[in-house]
Design a protein around this motif. Sequence first.
Motif, PDB file in Angstrom:
ATOM      1  N   LYS A   1      63.753 106.496  31.399  1.00  0.00           N
ATOM      2  CA  LYS A   1      63.932 106.007  30.033  1.00  0.00           C
ATOM      3  C   LYS A   1      63.805 104.498  30.000  1.00  0.00           C
ATOM      4  CE  LYS A   1      66.961 106.403  25.997  1.00  0.00           C
ATOM      5  NZ  LYS A   1      68.199 107.010  25.459  1.00  0.00           N
ATOM      6  N   ASP A   2      62.937 104.005  29.111  1.00  0.00           N
ATOM      7  CA  ASP A   2      62.816 102.559  28.893  1.00  0.00           C
ATOM      8  C   ASP A   2      63.944 102.132  27.961  1.00  0.00           C
ATOM      9  OD1 ASP A   2      61.671 100.204  27.051  1.00  0.00           O
ATOM     10  OD2 ASP A   2      60.700 100.112  29.017  1.00  0.00           O
ATOM     11  N   GLU A   3      64.861 101.328  28.482  1.00  0.00           N
ATOM     12  CA  GLU A   3      66.066 100.977  27.729  1.00  0.00           C
ATOM     13  C   GLU A   3      65.755 100.167  26.466  1.00  0.00           C
ATOM     14  OE1 GLU A   3      68.895 102.262  28.237  1.00  0.00           O
ATOM     15  OE2 GLU A   3      68.325 103.245  30.097  1.00  0.00           O
ATOM     16  N   GLU A   4      64.705  99.367  26.506  1.00  0.00           N
ATOM     17  CA  GLU A   4      64.365  98.547  25.335  1.00  0.00           C
ATOM     18  C   GLU A   4      63.803  99.391  24.191  1.00  0.00           C
ATOM     19  OE1 GLU A   4      62.059  95.052  25.788  1.00  0.00           O
ATOM     20  OE2 GLU A   4      63.165  94.366  27.558  1.00  0.00           O
ATOM     21  N   SER A   5      62.817 100.215  24.499  1.00  0.00           N
ATOM     22  CA  SER A   5      62.151 100.999  23.461  1.00  0.00           C
ATOM     23  C   SER A   5      62.781 102.374  23.260  1.00  0.00           C
ATOM     24  CB  SER A   5      60.667 101.180  23.807  1.00  0.00           C
ATOM     25  OG  SER A   5      60.524 101.916  25.015  1.00  0.00           O
ATOM     26  N   GLY A   6      63.530 102.843  24.257  1.00  0.00           N
ATOM     27  CA  GLY A   6      64.106 104.183  24.200  1.00  0.00           C
ATOM     28  C   GLY A   6      63.111 105.279  24.524  1.00  0.00           C
ATOM     29  N   GLN A   7      61.876 104.902  24.911  1.00  0.00           N
ATOM     30  CA  GLN A   7      60.837 105.886  25.212  1.00  0.00           C
ATOM     31  C   GLN A   7      61.085 106.555  26.566  1.00  0.00           C
ATOM     32  OE1 GLN A   7      57.348 103.352  25.011  1.00  0.00           O
ATOM     33  NE2 GLN A   7      56.850 104.085  22.939  1.00  0.00           N
ATOM     34  N   ILE A   8      60.677 107.829  26.655  1.00  0.00           N
ATOM     35  CA  ILE A   8      60.710 108.560  27.924  1.00  0.00           C
ATOM     36  C   ILE A   8      59.327 108.456  28.546  1.00  0.00           C
ATOM     37  CG2 ILE A   8      61.184 110.749  29.056  1.00  0.00           C
ATOM     38  CD1 ILE A   8      63.585 109.522  27.593  1.00  0.00           C
ATOM     39  N   ARG A   9      59.287 107.976  29.790  1.00  0.00           N
ATOM     40  CA  ARG A   9      58.014 107.755  30.456  1.00  0.00           C
ATOM     41  C   ARG A   9      57.933 108.507  31.771  1.00  0.00           C
ATOM     42  NH1 ARG A   9      57.232 101.152  29.892  1.00  0.00           N
ATOM     43  NH2 ARG A   9      57.107 101.076  27.595  1.00  0.00           N
ATOM     44  N   LYS A  10      56.707 108.755  32.208  1.00  0.00           N
ATOM     45  CA  LYS A  10      56.452 109.335  33.520  1.00  0.00           C
ATOM     46  C   LYS A  10      56.511 108.237  34.579  1.00  0.00           C
ATOM     47  CE  LYS A  10      55.029 113.801  33.319  1.00  0.00           C
ATOM     48  NZ  LYS A  10      55.364 114.855  34.276  1.00  0.00           N
ATOM     49  N   CYS A  11      56.991 108.590  35.768  1.00  0.00           N
ATOM     50  CA  CYS A  11      57.051 107.613  36.855  1.00  0.00           C
ATOM     51  C   CYS A  11      56.909 108.353  38.191  1.00  0.00           C
ATOM     52  CB  CYS A  11      58.369 106.837  36.797  1.00  0.00           C
ATOM     53  SG  CYS A  11      59.821 107.880  37.070  1.00  0.00           S
ATOM     54  N   ASP A  12      56.962 107.609  39.273  1.00  0.00           N
ATOM     55  CA  ASP A  12      56.887 108.191  40.615  1.00  0.00           C
ATOM     56  C   ASP A  12      58.237 108.828  40.937  1.00  0.00           C
ATOM     57  OD1 ASP A  12      56.517 108.855  43.240  1.00  0.00           O
ATOM     58  OD2 ASP A  12      56.486 106.804  43.996  1.00  0.00           O
ATOM     59  N   PHE A  13      58.263 110.150  41.065  1.00  0.00           N
ATOM     60  CA  PHE A  13      59.544 110.846  41.230  1.00  0.00           C
ATOM     61  C   PHE A  13      60.239 110.491  42.545  1.00  0.00           C
ATOM     62  CE2 PHE A  13      56.837 113.744  43.592  1.00  0.00           C
ATOM     63  CZ  PHE A  13      57.664 114.336  44.534  1.00  0.00           C
ATOM     64  N   ALA A  14      59.475 110.111  43.561  1.00  0.00           N
ATOM     65  CA  ALA A  14      60.081 109.806  44.858  1.00  0.00           C
ATOM     66  C   ALA A  14      60.915 108.527  44.813  1.00  0.00           C
ATOM     67  CB  ALA A  14      58.996 109.687  45.920  1.00  0.00           C
ATOM     68  N   ASN A  15      60.613 107.635  43.876  1.00  0.00           N
ATOM     69  CA  ASN A  15      61.324 106.354  43.787  1.00  0.00           C
ATOM     70  C   ASN A  15      62.156 106.220  42.517  1.00  0.00           C
ATOM     71  OD1 ASN A  15      60.115 105.321  46.220  1.00  0.00           O
ATOM     72  ND2 ASN A  15      58.220 105.039  45.068  1.00  0.00           N
ATOM     73  N   ASN A  16      62.353 107.323  41.805  1.00  0.00           N
ATOM     74  CA  ASN A  16      63.099 107.273  40.554  1.00  0.00           C
ATOM     75  C   ASN A  16      64.586 107.500  40.824  1.00  0.00           C
ATOM     76  OD1 ASN A  16      63.784 107.196  37.873  1.00  0.00           O
ATOM     77  ND2 ASN A  16      62.888 109.174  37.347  1.00  0.00           N
ATOM     78  N   LYS A  17      65.384 106.458  40.701  1.00  0.00           N
ATOM     79  CA  LYS A  17      66.813 106.534  41.010  1.00  0.00           C
ATOM     80  C   LYS A  17      67.635 107.086  39.851  1.00  0.00           C
ATOM     81  CE  LYS A  17      66.082 104.721  45.038  1.00  0.00           C
ATOM     82  NZ  LYS A  17      66.132 105.605  46.238  1.00  0.00           N
ATOM     83  N   MET A  18      67.146 106.953  38.621  1.00  0.00           N
ATOM     84  CA  MET A  18      67.890 107.402  37.445  1.00  0.00           C
ATOM     85  C   MET A  18      67.002 108.275  36.551  1.00  0.00           C
ATOM     86  SD  MET A  18      71.019 106.379  37.577  1.00  0.00           S
ATOM     87  CE  MET A  18      71.563 106.492  35.868  1.00  0.00           C
ATOM     88  N   PRO A  19      66.637 109.464  37.023  1.00  0.00           N
ATOM     89  CA  PRO A  19      65.766 110.326  36.212  1.00  0.00           C
ATOM     90  C   PRO A  19      66.475 110.832  34.959  1.00  0.00           C
ATOM     91  CG  PRO A  19      66.567 111.499  38.149  1.00  0.00           C
ATOM     92  CD  PRO A  19      66.997 110.078  38.312  1.00  0.00           C
ATOM     93  N   VAL A  20      65.694 111.127  33.932  1.00  0.00           N
ATOM     94  CA  VAL A  20      66.232 111.672  32.685  1.00  0.00           C
ATOM     95  C   VAL A  20      66.398 113.170  32.877  1.00  0.00           C
ATOM     96  CG1 VAL A  20      65.840 111.987  30.209  1.00  0.00           C
ATOM     97  CG2 VAL A  20      65.097 109.883  31.334  1.00  0.00           C
TER      98      VAL A  20
END
Length: 307
Positions: A174-193
């Motif tokens: 989650k992009d805290e500024e815009s509130g948008q949910i985005r795709k990212c690299d799951f191996a390095n995602n520490k705070m997944p939605v």
Amino acid sequence: MKKLWEEIVNKCGKESIEKLGKKINYKIDDITRVNLEEFLSHASLYLLLYHDTDSEVKEIVNKIKQIIISNCTIIMPEDAPHKEFLKRITARKLKHNRLKLFTTNYDMLFEQAANECGFTMIDGFTFTFPRVFNGNNYDYDIVIRKNSRITAQENYAGKVFHLYKLHGSLDWEKDEESGQIRKCDFANNKMPVMIFPSSIKYETSYEQPFFEMMSRFQTELRMDNALLIIIGYSFGDKHINSMIFEALELNHSLQLVIVDPYIDNFEEIIKRTERSANIMLIKCDFNELALNYPYSYAYSQEEMGEE
């Protein structure tokens, strides 16, 4: 869930868990037989009551969540049945509805299977970078356009399916500024939605993007001649159960197939099956289903360029 709880006790410590249980008013008679969802529900409600001010409780809850994330961060093994399952279940006439795969799992196994087998997923995210969630993307499809076409009829591309992750995913952030949910690299995602196991998940399911996916699930259940295949679902989510059984009452053309190696334990489901000709029970695991699911060689999308 039992093995997951054992790992949580080992990594957090028995004393810390028991101490936390007393603080959040969760009675632990036998630490080896604790309901993880109930435990996290008490902890989450405690933190809501005290506005996240108890750092000790917050620290252990975050540690438990990281253990759950770690256990779901799986690299697909070579013998995983996901690839064979996708290959078989998508072998159909291209003019027919796309396969719509709904899952409550957080892992990336179907995404990895799709990547290895050359499938295209329509998952609600834009095709531009960064990939941002927008429910309208589920209304799009992929067609093959040729200048030399004889008819105006569209040629739908093969090996395309829809993916809906009802409880979130390891590669969502989650992009805290815009509130948008985005795709990212799951191996390095520490705070997944993700919607973690707790009673709060019912409330969270009414937030985006979860609400969009739940709405799509309900809509599909009410389609004429819909077929719902349930694999490895424990019927532990009341809001999802309500959608399924309500649809069975309202949509008499809905066919329900429930696949589970422990189907004998589903007493309530067995009773429903005895009263309904629209429910079928299959006692097997996912691997057996993938290997024995009827395969339509006539519509194999691996070999078809066009129908």
